[in-house]
Motif scaffolding. Structure first.
Motif, PDB file in Angstrom:
ATOM      1  N   UNK A 105       0.824  -1.213   0.000  1.00 39.90           N
ATOM      2  CA  UNK A 105       0.000   0.000   0.000  1.00 39.90           C
ATOM      3  C   UNK A 105       0.853   1.256   0.000  1.00 39.90           C
ATOM      4  N   UNK A 106       1.983   1.200   0.671  1.00 39.52           N
ATOM      5  CA  UNK A 106       2.903   2.346   0.690  1.00 39.52           C
ATOM      6  C   UNK A 106       3.532   2.542  -0.678  1.00 39.52           C
ATOM      7  N   UNK A 114       5.199   7.944   7.279  1.00 40.63           N
ATOM      8  CA  UNK A 114       6.348   7.113   7.644  1.00 40.63           C
ATOM      9  C   UNK A 114       5.995   6.099   8.720  1.00 40.63           C
ATOM     10  N   UNK A 115       5.013   6.393   9.527  1.00 42.03           N
ATOM     11  CA  UNK A 115       4.599   5.431  10.547  1.00 42.03           C
ATOM     12  C   UNK A 115       4.032   4.166   9.910  1.00 42.03           C
ATOM     13  N   UNK A 120       4.446  -1.533   8.824  1.00 42.91           N
ATOM     14  CA  UNK A 120       4.539  -2.606   7.819  1.00 42.91           C
ATOM     15  C   UNK A 120       5.841  -3.380   7.948  1.00 42.91           C
ATOM     16  N   UNK A 121       6.939  -2.659   8.158  1.00 42.26           N
ATOM     17  CA  UNK A 121       8.229  -3.326   8.327  1.00 42.26           C
ATOM     18  C   UNK A 121       8.278  -4.168   9.584  1.00 42.26           C
ATOM     19  N   UNK A 122       7.697  -3.648  10.665  1.00 46.14           N
ATOM     20  CA  UNK A 122       7.673  -4.399  11.920  1.00 46.14           C
ATOM     21  C   UNK A 122       6.828  -5.667  11.768  1.00 46.14           C
TER      22      UNK A 122
END
Length: 160
Positions: A105-106, A114-115, A120-122
């Motif tokens: 989605x990003x 950025x959050x 998503x990375x976490x």
């Protein structure tokens, strides 16, 4: 899924009786035997889950087995499959799909926050770490069950 095949010197009814008396109702195990006269004796072993969060710690392995009569000399072929619990798979794939969904989605620019990238990375990293942990625990628990079953059926170390 991991398979384990071996042969025991007793008949299938004796083997199932031994397993049931050792595992049935004690030590936190669930042991179910399903024996039809036409087919092989089937059994299922898993640890009882006392609390919901234990699915990640100790209850992520299900053992399915079959006992076949090998020959008229009272020998039994034992075939055992070790499988990962379905709820463990849901937990793993849920984290991976959520993480990949947020990151895709990003990339498609639905949000430039950025959050969202961090979340998503976490989630994706958590899914990867859960997968690595499940793989290590799966191998450890398979070895524990092999040791337990070979001890109950009195197999020699070369047979196990």
């Amino acid at each position: 899924m991991k398979a384990w095949n071996f042969q025991v010197k007793n008949d299938p009814k004796e083997v199932s009786r031994r397993l049931e008396s050792s595992l049935g109702g004690t030590k936190g195990f669930v042991f179910k035997v399903n024996s039809d006269k036409k087919e092989a004796v089937k059994f299922k072993i898993r640890k009882r889950m006392l609390l919901g969060f234990e699915i990640n710690i100790q209850n992520n392995l299900i053992v399915n087995g079959k006992l076949f009569t090998a020959d008229p000399q009272n020998k039994t072929d034992v075939k055992i499959d070790f499988r990962l619990h379905p709820l463990s798979k849901v937990l793993l794939y849920g984290h991976l799909i959520l993480g990949l969904g947020l990151l895709s989605g990003m990339v498609l620019e639905y949000s430039s926050d950025t959050y969202m990238w961090i979340i998503g990375g976490i989630l994706l990293a958590t899914g990867v770490f859960i997968g690595l942990h499940l793989k290590k625990e799966f191998e450890r628990q398979v070895q524990e069950y092999k040791t337990l079953i070979s001890g109950i059926l009195e197999l020699a170390p070369a047979e196990a």
